[in-house]
Design a protein around this motif. Sequence first.
Motif, PDB file in Angstrom:
ATOM      1  N   LYS A 244       0.942  -1.236  -0.072  1.00  0.00           N
ATOM      2  CA  LYS A 244       0.123   0.021   0.112  1.00  0.00           C
ATOM      3  C   LYS A 244       0.903   0.973  -0.098  1.00  0.00           C
ATOM      4  O   LYS A 244       1.890   1.069   0.775  1.00  0.00           O
ATOM      5  N   PRO A 245       0.553   2.091  -0.951  1.00  0.00           N
ATOM      6  CA  PRO A 245       1.571   3.472  -1.094  1.00  0.00           C
ATOM      7  C   PRO A 245       1.763   4.127   0.375  1.00  0.00           C
ATOM      8  O   PRO A 245       0.895   4.081   1.396  1.00  0.00           O
ATOM      9  N   GLY A 246       3.067   4.239   0.670  1.00  0.00           N
ATOM     10  CA  GLY A 246       3.259   4.738   2.226  1.00  0.00           C
ATOM     11  C   GLY A 246       3.599   3.579   2.992  1.00  0.00           C
ATOM     12  O   GLY A 246       4.138   4.186   4.346  1.00  0.00           O
ATOM     13  N   THR A 247       3.680   2.457   2.843  1.00  0.00           N
ATOM     14  CA  THR A 247       3.823   1.184   3.671  1.00  0.00           C
ATOM     15  C   THR A 247       4.995   0.713   3.172  1.00  0.00           C
ATOM     16  O   THR A 247       5.435   0.700   1.993  1.00  0.00           O
ATOM     17  N   GLN A 248       5.601  -0.205   3.943  1.00  0.00           N
ATOM     18  CA  GLN A 248       6.648  -1.267   3.448  1.00  0.00           C
ATOM     19  C   GLN A 248       6.094  -2.275   2.280  1.00  0.00           C
ATOM     20  O   GLN A 248       5.119  -2.626   2.648  1.00  0.00           O
ATOM     21  N   ALA A 249       6.871  -2.460   1.490  1.00  0.00           N
ATOM     22  CA  ALA A 249       6.564  -3.499   0.388  1.00  0.00           C
ATOM     23  C   ALA A 249       6.681  -4.835   0.768  1.00  0.00           C
ATOM     24  O   ALA A 249       7.925  -5.042   1.485  1.00  0.00           O
ATOM     25  N   ASN A 250       5.816  -5.758   0.510  1.00  0.00           N
ATOM     26  CA  ASN A 250       6.455  -7.220   0.823  1.00  0.00           C
ATOM     27  C   ASN A 250       6.695  -7.703  -0.683  1.00  0.00           C
ATOM     28  O   ASN A 250       6.049  -8.145  -1.617  1.00  0.00           O
ATOM     29  N   ILE A 251       8.014  -7.944  -0.713  1.00  0.00           N
ATOM     30  CA  ILE A 251       8.483  -8.279  -1.836  1.00  0.00           C
ATOM     31  C   ILE A 251       8.955  -9.632  -1.834  1.00  0.00           C
ATOM     32  O   ILE A 251       9.576 -10.441  -0.750  1.00  0.00           O
ATOM     33  N   SER A 252       8.578 -10.387  -2.987  1.00  0.00           N
ATOM     34  CA  SER A 252       9.041 -12.192  -2.926  1.00  0.00           C
ATOM     35  C   SER A 252      10.554 -12.456  -2.874  1.00  0.00           C
ATOM     36  O   SER A 252      11.091 -11.353  -3.249  1.00  0.00           O
ATOM     37  N   GLN A 253      10.524 -13.467  -2.306  1.00  0.00           N
ATOM     38  CA  GLN A 253      12.072 -13.900  -2.129  1.00  0.00           C
ATOM     39  C   GLN A 253      12.994 -13.833  -3.404  1.00  0.00           C
ATOM     40  O   GLN A 253      14.172 -13.492  -3.546  1.00  0.00           O
ATOM     41  N   SER A 254      12.230 -14.406  -4.575  1.00  0.00           N
ATOM     42  CA  SER A 254      12.802 -14.424  -5.740  1.00  0.00           C
ATOM     43  C   SER A 254      13.092 -12.810  -6.533  1.00  0.00           C
ATOM     44  O   SER A 254      14.025 -12.842  -7.269  1.00  0.00           O
ATOM     45  N   HIS A 255      12.591 -11.949  -5.998  1.00  0.00           N
ATOM     46  CA  HIS A 255      12.952 -10.754  -6.369  1.00  0.00           C
ATOM     47  C   HIS A 255      13.536  -9.490  -5.317  1.00  0.00           C
ATOM     48  O   HIS A 255      13.849  -8.426  -5.711  1.00  0.00           O
ATOM     49  N   LYS A 256      13.877 -10.063  -4.225  1.00  0.00           N
ATOM     50  CA  LYS A 256      14.543  -9.342  -3.193  1.00  0.00           C
ATOM     51  C   LYS A 256      15.897  -8.694  -3.922  1.00  0.00           C
ATOM     52  O   LYS A 256      16.636  -9.408  -4.700  1.00  0.00           O
ATOM     53  N   ASP A 257      16.170  -7.355  -3.496  1.00  0.00           N
ATOM     54  CA  ASP A 257      17.306  -6.523  -3.829  1.00  0.00           C
ATOM     55  C   ASP A 257      17.035  -6.508  -5.608  1.00  0.00           C
ATOM     56  O   ASP A 257      18.054  -6.193  -6.058  1.00  0.00           O
ATOM     57  N   ARG A 258      16.081  -6.842  -6.245  1.00  0.00           N
ATOM     58  CA  ARG A 258      15.914  -6.437  -7.525  1.00  0.00           C
ATOM     59  C   ARG A 258      14.716  -5.609  -8.088  1.00  0.00           C
ATOM     60  O   ARG A 258      14.548  -5.385  -9.167  1.00  0.00           O
ATOM     61  N   VAL A 259      14.055  -5.221  -7.044  1.00  0.00           N
ATOM     62  CA  VAL A 259      12.658  -4.478  -7.127  1.00  0.00           C
ATOM     63  C   VAL A 259      12.679  -3.188  -6.502  1.00  0.00           C
ATOM     64  O   VAL A 259      13.155  -3.337  -5.141  1.00  0.00           O
ATOM     65  N   CYS A 260      12.313  -2.000  -6.769  1.00  0.00           N
ATOM     66  CA  CYS A 260      12.168  -0.695  -6.056  1.00  0.00           C
ATOM     67  C   CYS A 260      10.620  -0.424  -6.559  1.00  0.00           C
ATOM     68  O   CYS A 260      10.138  -0.336  -7.539  1.00  0.00           O
ATOM     69  N   THR A 261       9.938  -0.144  -5.410  1.00  0.00           N
ATOM     70  CA  THR A 261       8.249   0.315  -5.666  1.00  0.00           C
ATOM     71  C   THR A 261       8.388   1.743  -5.560  1.00  0.00           C
ATOM     72  O   THR A 261       9.158   2.612  -4.791  1.00  0.00           O
ATOM     73  N   PHE A 262       7.053   2.291  -6.130  1.00  0.00           N
ATOM     74  CA  PHE A 262       6.913   3.673  -6.079  1.00  0.00           C
ATOM     75  C   PHE A 262       5.535   3.956  -5.943  1.00  0.00           C
ATOM     76  O   PHE A 262       4.544   3.095  -6.070  1.00  0.00           O
TER      77      PHE A 262
END
Length: 188
Positions: free
Chosen positions: A70-88
């Motif tokens: 949810k915008p303004g909160t911590q993103a729940n990123i899958s293990q397969s994409h950890k350190d490879r994704v940035c959210t906006f």
Amino acid sequence: MWWAQGSAVAPRLALHPTGQGVSLYIPQPAINATVEEDILLSVDYSCHGIPTIEWKYTSSWGVQKIVEWKPGTQANISQSHKDRVCTFDNGSIQLFSVGVRDSGSYIVTVTERLGSSRFGTIVLHVSEILYEDLHFVAVFLAFLVAVAALLISLMWVCNKCAYKFQRKRRHKLKESTTEEIELQDVEC
């Protein structure tokens, strides 16, 4: 410019939700990239309240959840994409250092807390930088240089042989002319 509403994608010029609900805008529904490039999967949404944004990846291997937030909160990123994704906060994500394995369809779903949702798809095609093509060109050029050198050598040898043949012929012609002159002198 594309709007994604449910499963339909229709062209529109502005981003205005009609009454209640979610509107989703996808400016670039298809992206071509090369290996190791950083890619922005850009979207923008409009809704009442704070929505839940979810990205999934689909390929011939199946469907895989990438991230949910949810915008303004911590993103729940899958293990397969950890350190490879940035959210906006506008719903976009950035993938770092993509590979050929990242080619496929990326589905974004924006869901309001009242249950209204919209989804859209971005197709990503990642291609390798084809060093094999450069290797082929280098080998082909080397082959052409070798053939050219061989042809030049053959031409040089043929030229030498032709020169020797002409020299022998001139020499024989001189000898035969000299013999004729000597024979004419003898007859006289």
